[in-house]
Design a protein around this motif. Sequence first.
Motif, PDB file in Angstrom:
ATOM      1  N   ILE A 128       0.834  -1.200   0.000  1.00 39.96           N
ATOM      2  CA  ILE A 128       0.000   0.000   0.000  1.00 39.96           C
ATOM      3  C   ILE A 128       0.871   1.253   0.000  1.00 39.96           C
ATOM      4  CG2 ILE A 128      -1.683   1.305   1.367  1.00 39.96           C
ATOM      5  CD1 ILE A 128      -2.862  -1.356   2.252  1.00 39.96           C
ATOM      6  N   SER A 129       1.988   1.224   0.710  1.00 42.61           N
ATOM      7  CA  SER A 129       2.872   2.386   0.772  1.00 42.61           C
ATOM      8  C   SER A 129       3.535   2.668  -0.574  1.00 42.61           C
ATOM      9  CB  SER A 129       3.956   2.174   1.832  1.00 42.61           C
ATOM     10  OG  SER A 129       3.378   1.980   3.107  1.00 42.61           O
ATOM     11  N   VAL A 130       3.707   1.636  -1.399  1.00 45.26           N
ATOM     12  CA  VAL A 130       4.321   1.840  -2.712  1.00 45.26           C
ATOM     13  C   VAL A 130       3.535   2.882  -3.519  1.00 45.26           C
ATOM     14  CG1 VAL A 130       4.730   0.751  -4.960  1.00 45.26           C
ATOM     15  CG2 VAL A 130       5.460  -0.388  -2.878  1.00 45.26           C
ATOM     16  N   GLY A 131       2.218   2.838  -3.408  1.00 46.89           N
ATOM     17  CA  GLY A 131       1.399   3.787  -4.163  1.00 46.89           C
ATOM     18  C   GLY A 131       1.701   5.227  -3.802  1.00 46.89           C
ATOM     19  N   ALA A 132       1.871   5.505  -2.494  1.00 45.56           N
ATOM     20  CA  ALA A 132       2.169   6.873  -2.059  1.00 45.56           C
ATOM     21  C   ALA A 132       3.514   7.337  -2.598  1.00 45.56           C
ATOM     22  CB  ALA A 132       2.140   6.947  -0.534  1.00 45.56           C
ATOM     23  N   HIS A 133       4.511   6.453  -2.581  1.00 42.65           N
ATOM     24  CA  HIS A 133       5.831   6.824  -3.092  1.00 42.65           C
ATOM     25  C   HIS A 133       5.836   6.902  -4.621  1.00 42.65           C
ATOM     26  CE1 HIS A 133       8.421   6.799   0.536  1.00 42.65           C
ATOM     27  NE2 HIS A 133       7.497   5.981   1.009  1.00 42.65           N
ATOM     28  N   ALA A 134       5.066   6.048  -5.278  1.00 42.66           N
ATOM     29  CA  ALA A 134       5.024   6.067  -6.745  1.00 42.66           C
ATOM     30  C   ALA A 134       4.446   7.379  -7.260  1.00 42.66           C
ATOM     31  CB  ALA A 134       4.204   4.881  -7.260  1.00 42.66           C
ATOM     32  N   ARG A 135       3.482   7.949  -6.541  1.00 36.91           N
ATOM     33  CA  ARG A 135       2.900   9.220  -6.972  1.00 36.91           C
ATOM     34  C   ARG A 135       3.919  10.348  -6.930  1.00 36.91           C
ATOM     35  NH1 ARG A 135      -1.690   7.068  -4.288  1.00 36.91           N
ATOM     36  NH2 ARG A 135      -1.089   8.045  -2.308  1.00 36.91           N
ATOM     37  N   ARG A 136       4.969  10.184  -6.124  1.00 42.95           N
ATOM     38  CA  ARG A 136       6.034  11.185  -6.070  1.00 42.95           C
ATOM     39  C   ARG A 136       7.175  10.837  -7.026  1.00 42.95           C
ATOM     40  NH1 ARG A 136       5.081   9.919  -0.551  1.00 42.95           N
ATOM     41  NH2 ARG A 136       3.735  11.459   0.473  1.00 42.95           N
ATOM     42  N   GLY A 137       7.032   9.770  -7.790  1.00 40.02           N
ATOM     43  CA  GLY A 137       8.077   9.366  -8.733  1.00 40.02           C
ATOM     44  C   GLY A 137       9.264   8.701  -8.091  1.00 40.02           C
ATOM     45  N   ASN A 138       9.071   8.094  -6.923  1.00 39.01           N
ATOM     46  CA  ASN A 138      10.181   7.513  -6.166  1.00 39.01           C
ATOM     47  C   ASN A 138      10.250   5.994  -6.260  1.00 39.01           C
ATOM     48  OD1 ASN A 138      11.055  10.015  -5.286  1.00 39.01           O
ATOM     49  ND2 ASN A 138       9.825   9.954  -3.419  1.00 39.01           N
ATOM     50  N   VAL A 139       9.671   5.394  -7.292  1.00 39.47           N
ATOM     51  CA  VAL A 139       9.750   3.944  -7.472  1.00 39.47           C
ATOM     52  C   VAL A 139      10.359   3.650  -8.832  1.00 39.47           C
ATOM     53  CG1 VAL A 139       8.473   1.775  -7.596  1.00 39.47           C
ATOM     54  CG2 VAL A 139       7.722   3.571  -6.019  1.00 39.47           C
ATOM     55  N   ARG A 140      11.459   2.894  -8.864  1.00 39.95           N
ATOM     56  CA  ARG A 140      12.091   2.442 -10.109  1.00 39.95           C
ATOM     57  C   ARG A 140      11.594   1.023 -10.374  1.00 39.95           C
ATOM     58  NH1 ARG A 140      13.032   7.142  -9.531  1.00 39.95           N
ATOM     59  NH2 ARG A 140      15.044   8.212  -9.780  1.00 39.95           N
ATOM     60  N   TRP A 141      10.584   0.924 -11.197  1.00 39.63           N
ATOM     61  CA  TRP A 141       9.864  -0.332 -11.357  1.00 39.63           C
ATOM     62  C   TRP A 141      10.723  -1.442 -11.944  1.00 39.63           C
ATOM     63  CZ3 TRP A 141       5.356  -0.659  -8.962  1.00 39.63           C
ATOM     64  CH2 TRP A 141       4.668   0.519  -8.681  1.00 39.63           C
TER      65      TRP A 141
END
Length: 307
Positions: free
Chosen positions: A59-72
């Motif tokens: 669930i936390s991944v979504g919050a960080h992904a919205r800030r562009g902080n996930v390298r998929w």
Amino acid sequence: MSTALLVTLVLAIGIGLSLGLLGGGGTILAVPLLTYVAGMPPQEAIAASMFIIGVTALISVGAHARRGNVRWRMGLVFGAASMTGAFGGGVLGSQLPGVVLMVAFGAMMIATALAMVVDRRAPSEPKYRSKLPVLKIVMEGLVVGLVTGVVGAGGGFLVVPALVLLGGLPMSAAVGTSLLIISMKSFTGMAGYLTSVSIDWGPVLLITGVTVAGALLGSAVSSKVPDKMLKKAFGYMVLAMGVIVLLYELPILYGLTTGILIVITLILVKVLQRRRTGTDAPGTPPSAQEVGASQETALRGVPHERS
């Protein structure tokens, strides 16, 4: 609702905050909480902690992904490798005695805490590498997954440095990407344990809900908290908990000896760091005596002008 469960729910907020702020540390707090406060057997506590942390991280991944902080791309490669190691580690860990698991867990807590407390200066924003070092990432993922599967710890605080060093990610992206990896390998590690361990899902689902709330709060305030200060404070807390686990599980003489050795080691490391920092510190202002001596030397070397 029992008093133990109520206390567990309150303390579970801290587990979520750790995940949201640091991208790790959740399981390293969850296992002692579920074992010593909620009263679960070690194998069940490790399996339940993997479910709690897996859901919270996902669930936390979504919050960080919205800030562009996930390298998929990097996260999926690392996560796939760690899933394989986590399942094997979960199968192995479910067959080990509870005392062995908790002693190993205490040692992992102490090693993690020392790595956080010791200030290793590194470049703050390493350059992102366009070409993935796939073999290194796969090998690191297998090792981290195996450790996580056996003792239920070592997730984020092993994953984040690996992403910074191997992938060249900045800390913000490493934290967000680590949550994706943690969610992947937590579920497979739990699956390995569930081959021979059962979970009481009622309390676990309640704890999961509270942990998720704490993680979302941590994600929201992560940019406002000084990272260095937070990591050191958290590191000292984990160090204290690791010593307590060893004192509880080991004979008193061995536990006290281990605690004393850890304290001595930490003091020596900090003293050496301060000496090195004092020696290498650039731009140290000269003393008044040094300034006066240098001025006098300069004046002596200047020839007098003839009138």
